[in-house]
Design a protein around this motif. Structure first.
Motif, PDB file in Angstrom:
ATOM      1  N   PRO A   1       6.701 -14.501 -26.796  1.00 13.02           N
ATOM      2  CA  PRO A   1       6.739 -15.950 -26.565  1.00 13.02           C
ATOM      3  C   PRO A   1       5.359 -16.602 -26.559  1.00 13.02           C
ATOM      4  CG  PRO A   1       8.234 -14.830 -25.073  1.00 13.02           C
ATOM      5  CD  PRO A   1       7.461 -13.762 -25.771  1.00 13.02           C
ATOM      6  N   GLY A   2       4.336 -15.918 -26.009  1.00 18.83           N
ATOM      7  CA  GLY A   2       3.003 -16.505 -25.947  1.00 18.83           C
ATOM      8  C   GLY A   2       2.116 -16.142 -27.108  1.00 18.83           C
ATOM      9  N   GLY A   3       2.691 -15.545 -28.159  1.00 22.05           N
ATOM     10  CA  GLY A   3       1.898 -15.085 -29.291  1.00 22.05           C
ATOM     11  C   GLY A   3       1.681 -13.589 -29.215  1.00 22.05           C
ATOM     12  N   GLY A   4       1.442 -12.978 -30.328  1.00 20.10           N
ATOM     13  CA  GLY A   4       1.294 -11.532 -30.400  1.00 20.10           C
ATOM     14  C   GLY A   4       2.592 -10.863 -30.777  1.00 20.10           C
TER      15      GLY A   4
ATOM     16  N   ASP B   1       0.550 -14.352 -34.995  1.00 22.85           N
ATOM     17  CA  ASP B   1       1.560 -15.333 -35.394  1.00 22.85           C
ATOM     18  C   ASP B   1       2.354 -14.747 -36.549  1.00 22.85           C
ATOM     19  OD1 ASP B   1       3.126 -17.474 -36.010  1.00 22.85           O
ATOM     20  OD2 ASP B   1       1.495 -18.770 -36.711  1.00 22.85           O
ATOM     21  N   LEU B   2       3.420 -13.998 -36.218  1.00 22.91           N
ATOM     22  CA  LEU B   2       4.172 -13.294 -37.246  1.00 22.91           C
ATOM     23  C   LEU B   2       4.861 -14.235 -38.224  1.00 22.91           C
ATOM     24  CD1 LEU B   2       5.801 -10.405 -35.173  1.00 22.91           C
ATOM     25  CD2 LEU B   2       3.712 -10.358 -36.541  1.00 22.91           C
ATOM     26  N   ALA B   3       5.069 -15.490 -37.830  1.00 21.90           N
ATOM     27  CA  ALA B   3       5.736 -16.448 -38.714  1.00 21.90           C
ATOM     28  C   ALA B   3       4.769 -17.116 -39.684  1.00 21.90           C
ATOM     29  CB  ALA B   3       6.452 -17.512 -37.887  1.00 21.90           C
ATOM     30  N   LYS B   4       3.488 -16.760 -39.625  1.00 21.27           N
ATOM     31  CA  LYS B   4       2.490 -17.391 -40.483  1.00 21.27           C
ATOM     32  C   LYS B   4       2.743 -17.068 -41.947  1.00 21.27           C
ATOM     33  CE  LYS B   4      -2.534 -17.680 -41.152  1.00 21.27           C
ATOM     34  NZ  LYS B   4      -3.846 -17.167 -40.678  1.00 21.27           N
ATOM     35  N   CYS B   5       2.629 -18.077 -42.802  1.00 24.30           N
ATOM     36  CA  CYS B   5       2.837 -17.884 -44.237  1.00 24.30           C
ATOM     37  C   CYS B   5       1.619 -17.207 -44.854  1.00 24.30           C
ATOM     38  CB  CYS B   5       3.085 -19.228 -44.923  1.00 24.30           C
ATOM     39  SG  CYS B   5       4.563 -20.086 -44.334  1.00 24.30           S
ATOM     40  N   ASP B   6       1.847 -16.484 -45.929  1.00 19.88           N
ATOM     41  CA  ASP B   6       0.776 -15.795 -46.635  1.00 19.88           C
ATOM     42  C   ASP B   6       0.024 -16.793 -47.514  1.00 19.88           C
ATOM     43  OD1 ASP B   6      -0.845 -14.028 -47.960  1.00 19.88           O
ATOM     44  OD2 ASP B   6       0.718 -13.312 -49.309  1.00 19.88           O
ATOM     45  N   PRO B   7      -1.286 -16.983 -47.303  1.00 19.40           N
ATOM     46  CA  PRO B   7      -2.015 -17.990 -48.077  1.00 19.40           C
ATOM     47  C   PRO B   7      -2.180 -17.641 -49.545  1.00 19.40           C
ATOM     48  CG  PRO B   7      -3.521 -16.713 -46.711  1.00 19.40           C
ATOM     49  CD  PRO B   7      -2.141 -16.316 -46.319  1.00 19.40           C
ATOM     50  N   ILE B   8      -2.033 -16.345 -49.897  1.00 16.55           N
ATOM     51  CA  ILE B   8      -2.235 -15.949 -51.298  1.00 16.55           C
ATOM     52  C   ILE B   8      -0.961 -16.124 -52.109  1.00 16.55           C
ATOM     53  CG2 ILE B   8      -2.779 -14.025 -52.825  1.00 16.55           C
ATOM     54  CD1 ILE B   8      -4.709 -13.008 -50.738  1.00 16.55           C
ATOM     55  N   SER B   9       0.126 -15.534 -51.629  1.00 19.99           N
ATOM     56  CA  SER B   9       1.377 -15.598 -52.388  1.00 19.99           C
ATOM     57  C   SER B   9       2.193 -16.834 -52.061  1.00 19.99           C
ATOM     58  CB  SER B   9       2.214 -14.349 -52.114  1.00 19.99           C
ATOM     59  OG  SER B   9       2.674 -14.342 -50.767  1.00 19.99           O
TER      60      SER B   9
END
Length: 315
Positions: free
Chosen positions: A82-85, A285-293
């Motif tokens: 919940p708090g990140g990680g 932040d596991l929901a972070k989008c991949d900046p390359i693809s």
């Protein structure tokens, strides 16, 4: 009856997360002259005899055996905190519907985790066998073309909590779990679509999906991953009896076992494509989008169709 006790479906907004170590072998593997060389171009995945099917003319002579490229990978399941990680080892946590005493509706929280052994979270192992252009054909039947195979294997511990039977809360205690982990053998369901470690695809564990190996897997290329085991044909997952459920004065382990345990429970899974193509995992932040693809982990893949129940049973 050999009946599935739970029908577990994860929605696209509640996926199973994982960090994959992609391509574990270094090539050449120590002493390539003592192993089968790469199936195709130099530097490609090493060859192993196809452990799942061979032409009828194949003998103990390796030249008569069809070779497949072998690619191992490792995946650690996890969930966002919940708090990140990341909560490494968490497979999933969800509400499930059960039936108590044969007919009374019940609801509980089911949590699946990979076991901790000697203080370390155990991963899932991903194995892929695939023919490659220029690969090693059988000298006695060069036209023989084996089908690809993929296997995701490991173990999961199963916990139950927050039980209510017919709307009445029931205390299960802090450690209501199966007495031993369940073995996972998720096979690539190539009839429903392609599967690769990086691109994902359909996987399953139920009768008739894959015939298993025809020989023990002993090639040194496996580097101890199988230790001579012969992989059984695909079947459903066995859920062991539950222990430590309830309190000292009211042990509910037998009740939970009757509600949720049993053999040959079919499983269907759809793995999504890898998100982080730059070699990093955004643990914060596991929901972070991949900046390359541009790939994003949410929403996850749609839930697959319910797999067939064993022995021709119907839901």
């Amino acid at each position: 009856m050999n009946r599935s006790k739970m029908y577990i479906t994860t929605a696209a907004n509640n996926p199973i997360w994982g960090a994959m170590y992609f391509g574990l072998l270094n090539f050449p593997v120590e002493s390539p002259d003592s192993y089968a060389l790469a199936c195709a171009d130099v530097g490609g995945p090493p060859c192993v005899p196809n452990p799942f099917e061979q032409p009828e003319c194949a003998t103990d002579d390796p030249a008569t055996q069809t070779g497949m490229s072998y690619q191992p990978h490792r995946m650690y399941t996890m969930g966002p905190l919940p708090g990140g990680g990341a909560d490494v080892g968490l497979v999933n946590r969800m509400k499930v519907n059960l039936v108590a005493f044969g007919s009374i509706p019940a609801v509980a929280t089911l949590t699946m985790r990979t076991p901790v052994v000697d203080g370390e979270v155990t991963p899932l192992s991903v194995h892929i066998w695939q023919s490659t252009p220029g690969g090693r054909a059988s000298s006695c039947d060069p036209s023989f073309e084996p089908a690809p195979s993929a296997l995701v294997e490991g173990q999961v511990d199963i916990y139950l909590s927050d039980l209510s039977i017919d709307g009445v809360p029931v205390e299960l205690g802090p450690n209501c779990r199966t007495e031993r982990p369940s073995d996972l053998f998720l096979w690539g369901d190539f009839a429903s679509g392609a599967y690769t470690a990086g691109g994902g695809g359909p996987l399953g564990s139920y009768e008739g999906l894959h015939p298993g190996s025809i020989v023990p897997l002993t090639s040194p290329v496996y580097q101890g991953a199988f230790d001579g085991r012969q992989i059984p044909a695909s079947a459903g997952i066995d859920v062991a009896p539950f222990v430590d459920c309830g309190s000292e004065s009211d042990d509910l382990s037998a009740v939970l076992t009757a509600m949720a345990s049993g053999p040959n429970n079919p499983v269907a899974v759809t793995q999504g494509a890898l998100v982080s193509s730059d070699g990093t995992v955004p643990f914060g932040d596991l929901a972070k989008c991949d900046p390359i693809s541009g790939n994003c982990p949410l929403p996850g893949p749609a839930a697959p169709a319910m797999p067939p129940l064993p022995n021709g049973e119907v839901p």
